[in-house]
Design a protein around this motif. Sequence first.
Motif, PDB file in Angstrom:
ATOM      1  N   GLY A 135       0.802  -1.211   0.000  1.00  0.00           N
ATOM      2  CA  GLY A 135       0.000   0.000   0.000  1.00  0.00           C
ATOM      3  C   GLY A 135       0.837   1.263   0.000  1.00  0.00           C
ATOM      4  N   PRO A 136       0.178   2.412   0.169  1.00  0.00           N
ATOM      5  CA  PRO A 136       0.869   3.696   0.074  1.00  0.00           C
ATOM      6  C   PRO A 136       1.723   4.006   1.298  1.00  0.00           C
ATOM      7  CG  PRO A 136      -1.424   4.034   0.645  1.00  0.00           C
ATOM      8  CD  PRO A 136      -1.274   2.568   0.364  1.00  0.00           C
ATOM      9  N   LEU A 137       2.699   4.883   1.081  1.00  0.00           N
ATOM     10  CA  LEU A 137       3.497   5.389   2.196  1.00  0.00           C
ATOM     11  C   LEU A 137       2.613   6.257   3.088  1.00  0.00           C
ATOM     12  CD1 LEU A 137       7.051   6.760   2.196  1.00  0.00           C
ATOM     13  CD2 LEU A 137       5.242   8.267   3.004  1.00  0.00           C
ATOM     14  N   VAL A 138       2.775   6.118   4.388  1.00  0.00           N
ATOM     15  CA  VAL A 138       2.016   6.912   5.359  1.00  0.00           C
ATOM     16  C   VAL A 138       2.999   7.782   6.132  1.00  0.00           C
ATOM     17  CG1 VAL A 138       0.455   6.858   7.341  1.00  0.00           C
ATOM     18  CG2 VAL A 138       0.268   5.113   5.556  1.00  0.00           C
ATOM     19  N   THR A 139       2.741   9.082   6.178  1.00  0.00           N
ATOM     20  CA  THR A 139       3.654  10.014   6.836  1.00  0.00           C
ATOM     21  C   THR A 139       3.537   9.921   8.354  1.00  0.00           C
ATOM     22  OG1 THR A 139       2.084  11.857   6.965  1.00  0.00           O
ATOM     23  CG2 THR A 139       3.289  11.574   4.897  1.00  0.00           C
ATOM     24  N   ASP A 140       4.419  10.651   9.044  1.00  0.00           N
ATOM     25  CA  ASP A 140       4.351  10.709  10.507  1.00  0.00           C
ATOM     26  C   ASP A 140       3.023  11.284  10.982  1.00  0.00           C
ATOM     27  OD1 ASP A 140       6.894   9.751  10.478  1.00  0.00           O
ATOM     28  OD2 ASP A 140       7.873  11.590  11.158  1.00  0.00           O
ATOM     29  N   ASN A 141       2.347  12.026  10.106  1.00  0.00           N
ATOM     30  CA  ASN A 141       1.060  12.640  10.448  1.00  0.00           C
ATOM     31  C   ASN A 141      -0.132  11.776  10.050  1.00  0.00           C
ATOM     32  OD1 ASN A 141       2.529  15.052  11.196  1.00  0.00           O
ATOM     33  ND2 ASN A 141       2.693  15.495   9.010  1.00  0.00           N
ATOM     34  N   GLY A 142       0.129  10.602   9.479  1.00  0.00           N
ATOM     35  CA  GLY A 142      -0.952   9.715   9.068  1.00  0.00           C
ATOM     36  C   GLY A 142      -1.543  10.046   7.712  1.00  0.00           C
ATOM     37  N   ASN A 143      -0.807  10.790   6.894  1.00  0.00           N
ATOM     38  CA  ASN A 143      -1.306  11.199   5.581  1.00  0.00           C
ATOM     39  C   ASN A 143      -0.576  10.470   4.455  1.00  0.00           C
ATOM     40  OD1 ASN A 143      -3.114  13.156   6.699  1.00  0.00           O
ATOM     41  ND2 ASN A 143      -1.370  14.519   7.015  1.00  0.00           N
ATOM     42  N   PHE A 144      -1.013  10.736   3.209  1.00  0.00           N
ATOM     43  CA  PHE A 144      -0.381  10.177   2.020  1.00  0.00           C
ATOM     44  C   PHE A 144       0.530  11.224   1.378  1.00  0.00           C
ATOM     45  CE2 PHE A 144      -4.118   7.060   1.025  1.00  0.00           C
ATOM     46  CZ  PHE A 144      -3.753   6.309   2.135  1.00  0.00           C
ATOM     47  N   ILE A 145       1.423  10.740   0.513  1.00  0.00           N
ATOM     48  CA  ILE A 145       2.302  11.617  -0.260  1.00  0.00           C
ATOM     49  C   ILE A 145       2.021  11.416  -1.745  1.00  0.00           C
ATOM     50  CG2 ILE A 145       4.685  12.118  -0.943  1.00  0.00           C
ATOM     51  CD1 ILE A 145       4.267  13.100   1.781  1.00  0.00           C
ATOM     52  N   LEU A 146       1.789  12.524  -2.441  1.00  0.00           N
ATOM     53  CA  LEU A 146       1.714  12.516  -3.898  1.00  0.00           C
ATOM     54  C   LEU A 146       3.014  13.091  -4.443  1.00  0.00           C
ATOM     55  CD1 LEU A 146      -1.893  13.935  -4.492  1.00  0.00           C
ATOM     56  CD2 LEU A 146      -1.185  11.536  -4.455  1.00  0.00           C
ATOM     57  N   ASP A 147       3.554  12.479  -5.485  1.00  0.00           N
ATOM     58  CA  ASP A 147       4.742  13.004  -6.154  1.00  0.00           C
ATOM     59  C   ASP A 147       4.317  13.552  -7.511  1.00  0.00           C
ATOM     60  OD1 ASP A 147       6.908  12.420  -4.284  1.00  0.00           O
ATOM     61  OD2 ASP A 147       6.427  10.316  -4.656  1.00  0.00           O
ATOM     62  N   TRP A 148       4.503  14.861  -7.668  1.00  0.00           N
ATOM     63  CA  TRP A 148       4.052  15.551  -8.875  1.00  0.00           C
ATOM     64  C   TRP A 148       5.226  15.810  -9.804  1.00  0.00           C
ATOM     65  CZ3 TRP A 148       3.304  21.475  -9.105  1.00  0.00           C
ATOM     66  CH2 TRP A 148       2.882  21.851 -10.394  1.00  0.00           C
ATOM     67  N   LYS A 149       5.243  15.107 -10.923  1.00  0.00           N
ATOM     68  CA  LYS A 149       6.249  15.338 -11.961  1.00  0.00           C
ATOM     69  C   LYS A 149       5.716  16.431 -12.881  1.00  0.00           C
ATOM     70  CE  LYS A 149       8.065  10.657 -11.607  1.00  0.00           C
ATOM     71  NZ  LYS A 149       8.364   9.382 -12.298  1.00  0.00           N
TER      72      LYS A 149
END
Length: 296
Positions: free
Chosen positions: A232-246
């Motif tokens: 599954g997706p990476l979860v930040t220290d804040n419990g959120n997701f990260i989108l990488d925008w190219k």
Amino acid sequence: MALSAWCLWKAKRWRFSGCHAEIFRGCLIPFRDYSFPVKLPRPRINSFCNATSRVHQKVMGVVDDAKKAAAFRAVDDYVKNNTSIGVGSGSTVIYAIERIAERVARENLNLVCVPTSFQAKQLILQHSLTLGELESFPQLDCVIDGADEVDPNMTLIKGGGGCLTQEKIVASCSERLVIIVDYTKESPHLGQRYTKGVPIEVLPLAYVPVQRKIEDMFGGRVELRMAKMKAGPLVTDNGNFILDWKFPPALSDWRAVNQGVSMIPGVVETGLFVGMTTQVYYGMADGSVKLHKSAR
């Protein structure tokens, strides 16, 4: 009859040569017995791969030395007695923590370190430094952090490690944001060196709408960052997701871009640091340190 005699004769010859025979449809058929040790040819060493590996190790050694030089110089210039320091995240900051710990032990400095991530917090504790929080130290004397890419205007892309929100909050609590990087992070235009895109932290329920709105507004491609050691997706220290925008290469007004993306509902923070950097320390390949200071 002649065929059976021939098979028996062949079986005897194979037996003496380390083989056996088996009966198949009334005939003795020789087959090899691999139960005895078989001497296999020695594998050939690929000298080209070994040479490439040695070159890679040498280059990485130069880069690590450059990181260390930048970190040590910045700590020596900015860390003073009776100060509060924001401590960033990433591989270069590890050297900064080591240098701070050396100076605290040698000079008996009194200082407080405020972390930007779980990693930074653990490093502070491992080096027996005084751990602080923004609740107690909302105004910091300086913040020392790394970056994924730096352009000539000292606009940064940060968040490759997923800590961009905490990093930006801590950076906003000081008038001095000091960036320490090696020479590979210096770029004439954002996106030329760091090709993974701008990290954007989003609320999990909003990641698909945010993806579509960024692509509609600015173009490019937005991808959900997946975890490497979990499904599954990476979860930040804040419990959120990260989108990488190219993003498209033509973009250059990063202040407007940052404001536009930040206004999209569901966006927590972007990895664009615009107009925040006070000074950049570039560790160079020859061991020197190049400084780039803001006019403000």
